[in-house]
Design an enzyme around this catalytic site. Structure first.
Site, PDB file in Angstrom:
ATOM      1  N   TYR A 185       0.825  -1.213   0.000  1.00 56.11           N
ATOM      2  CA  TYR A 185       0.000   0.000   0.000  1.00 56.11           C
ATOM      3  C   TYR A 185       0.862   1.268   0.000  1.00 56.11           C
ATOM      4  O   TYR A 185       0.463   2.295  -0.550  1.00 56.11           O
ATOM      5  CB  TYR A 185      -0.948  -0.011   1.200  1.00 56.11           C
ATOM      6  CG  TYR A 185      -2.124  -0.946   1.009  1.00 56.11           C
ATOM      7  CD1 TYR A 185      -3.036  -0.725  -0.018  1.00 56.11           C
ATOM      8  CD2 TYR A 185      -2.314  -2.044   1.842  1.00 56.11           C
ATOM      9  CE1 TYR A 185      -4.109  -1.585  -0.221  1.00 56.11           C
ATOM     10  CE2 TYR A 185      -3.393  -2.912   1.649  1.00 56.11           C
ATOM     11  CZ  TYR A 185      -4.279  -2.669   0.618  1.00 56.11           C
ATOM     12  OH  TYR A 185      -5.338  -3.519   0.417  1.00 56.11           O
TER      13      TYR A 185
ATOM     14  N   GLU B  30      -6.912 -28.462   6.764  1.00 63.43           N
ATOM     15  CA  GLU B  30      -6.712 -27.564   5.624  1.00 63.43           C
ATOM     16  C   GLU B  30      -7.460 -26.252   5.777  1.00 63.43           C
ATOM     17  O   GLU B  30      -6.908 -25.181   5.502  1.00 63.43           O
ATOM     18  CB  GLU B  30      -7.167 -28.275   4.341  1.00 63.43           C
ATOM     19  CG  GLU B  30      -7.116 -27.400   3.107  1.00 63.43           C
ATOM     20  CD  GLU B  30      -7.640 -28.093   1.860  1.00 63.43           C
ATOM     21  OE1 GLU B  30      -7.907 -27.371   0.877  1.00 63.43           O
ATOM     22  OE2 GLU B  30      -7.776 -29.333   1.862  1.00 63.43           O
TER      23      GLU B  30
ATOM     24  N   ASP C 188      -8.749 -31.905   1.881  1.00 64.85           N
ATOM     25  CA  ASP C 188      -9.715 -32.360   0.888  1.00 64.85           C
ATOM     26  C   ASP C 188      -9.111 -33.467   0.034  1.00 64.85           C
ATOM     27  O   ASP C 188      -7.897 -33.464  -0.249  1.00 64.85           O
ATOM     28  CB  ASP C 188     -10.141 -31.207  -0.025  1.00 64.85           C
ATOM     29  CG  ASP C 188     -11.039 -30.199   0.678  1.00 64.85           C
ATOM     30  OD1 ASP C 188     -11.637 -30.541   1.707  1.00 64.85           O
ATOM     31  OD2 ASP C 188     -11.128 -29.048   0.179  1.00 64.85           O
TER      32      ASP C 188
END
Length: 394
Positions: free
Chosen positions: A140, A230, A282
């Site tokens: 930024y 996860e 997963d």
């Protein structure tokens, strides 16, 4: 199906009620003053060389070498990219030196060269003052009239930090430009940092893992294992079900691909407390890839493998081979999934057991949520205890 890593380590007896002895480990923290001095000197020497190049009438360029392991799949095609020229020299079977040259004379390379120098200037100031800022904050800061075009996205700045680290032959976090923390940890764990700050991980919802794990001076823990999940959603669900108490574990999530701090914490708990490390992801190519990042390391930080990779990580689930027996409905892999799966299969570190699961995965994928959909507490009451009692991991 019982897949056991025969490591000689003790087994987890889920549901034991006897007290677990608290461990307390003091960690010696090395003096970083000498390293900061060395990095400052290297930066100033590089800057002097660039000034000399300009004074002699040449357009400046910088280069660095990165020794890496590549599979045959990785090395089939190497082309000049949009920003820099890469040279590859073979050192032996599956090992090369990757020399990268960023040349200001290359039109597409100018902004990248300027960004690398801007990052190095920022790191130079931080090291001199012995202060830190986040990469997000620097991103930024660059959004002004003079430098807005150097880093159109955060990833450009992150890549530049890695380039500077390679240029200086140091770890990216040693530049005092820190990635924003995102990983969470929960359980009977207390960390003491070099400034005597105490990180209490027993608070509801988990505790944010501190930026620089190398600043940890002592660890107190009362647990039998570490369980990595996860996703944050599963992490929070397991906390609601009092997973840390029922499984006597320290619960960790990197919220997807883990950041450096999360990987450092996992390695610290494995090496210093000698706790078994389990992970549940997963049953899809990206879940397996996340497991591999914890266990084998990542390509982006391959030089820091010794600091970040934790080879003791055990893949507890979700395994593609168990989906039919569990009655889980799967969905077909996308082209993107298949591309990732092929890349995984061709990695040099892949084991036969993981490749076998990847082959089964071609028939369909599923998420952890699909396994936990049978009942509200299926994960904590049935799935995880059965997997742990049966040593059913890879």
């Amino acid at each position: 199906m019982n897949r056991v890593m025969n490591t000689g380590e003790f087994k987890i007896n889920v549901g034991e009620t006897q007290d677990i002895e608290e461990q307390k480990i003091d960690i010696s923290v090395s003096d970083k003053a000498e390293l900061r001095k060395q990095l400052i000197t290297r930066m100033e020497n590089i800057t002097l060389i660039i000034i000399q190049q300009i004074c002699s009438g040449r357009l400046p360029q910088i280069s660095y070498c990165l020794s890496q392991n590549f599979t045959s799949f990785d090395t089939q095609v190497r082309e000049e990219d949009d920003f820099e020229v890469q040279f590859f020299k073979e050192l032996g079977p599956d090992r090369v030196i990757n020399e990268t040259v960023t040349n200001f004379a290359n039109k597409r390379s100018k902004d990248k060269f300027a960004l690398i120098m801007t990052v190095m200037a920022s790191a130079h100031r931080l090291l001199i003052t012995n202060t830190t800022i986040t990469r997000r904050s620097l991103y930024y800061d660059l959004k002004n009239d003079r430098t807005w075009n150097l880093a159109p996205e955060q990833r450009h700045l992150d890549q530049a930090v890695n380039h500077v680290a390679n240029l200086l032959s140091c770890a990216p976090w040693e530049l005092n430009l820190l990635a924003t923390s995102k990983g969470l940890v929960a359980g009977e764990l207390t960390l003491t940092l070099i400034n005597d700050r105490i990180i209490d991980c027993t608070i509801p919802g988990g505790t944010l893992i501190p930026h620089i794990m190398s600043n940890v001076t002592s660890i107190r823990a009362r647990a039998k294992m570490v369980l990595i999940v996860e996703k944050d959603a599963i992490f929070q669900k397991l906390l609601e079900d009092d997973c840390t108490s029922s499984l006597n574990c320290i619960l960790v999530t990197g919220k997807g691909y883990p950041d450096v701090a999360t990987r450092m914490l996992v390695k610290l708990l494995s090496e210093k407390l000698e706790l078994p490390i389990y992970i549940i992801v997963d049953a899809d190519p990206f879940g397996v890839d996340i497991m591999c990042v914890y266990r084998f390391g990542s390509s982006a930080l391959s030089k820091e493998k010794e600091s970040l990779a934790c080879p003791n990580v055990r893949w507890l689930g979700v395994h593609p081979s168990e989906l039919i027996a569990l009655g889980v409905n799967t969905i077909s892999l996308t082209e993107f999934d298949l591309s990732k799966l092929v890349a995984l299969e061709n990695r040099a570190y892949m084991t036969g057991a993981i490749i076998k699961e990847l082959e089964i995965m071609k028939n369909g994928k599923a998420e952890i949520e699909n396994v936990s959909s049978f009942s509200r507490k299926f994960l904590i009451d049935t799935y995880l205890p059965c997997k742990l009692k049966g040593d059913n991991y890879i």
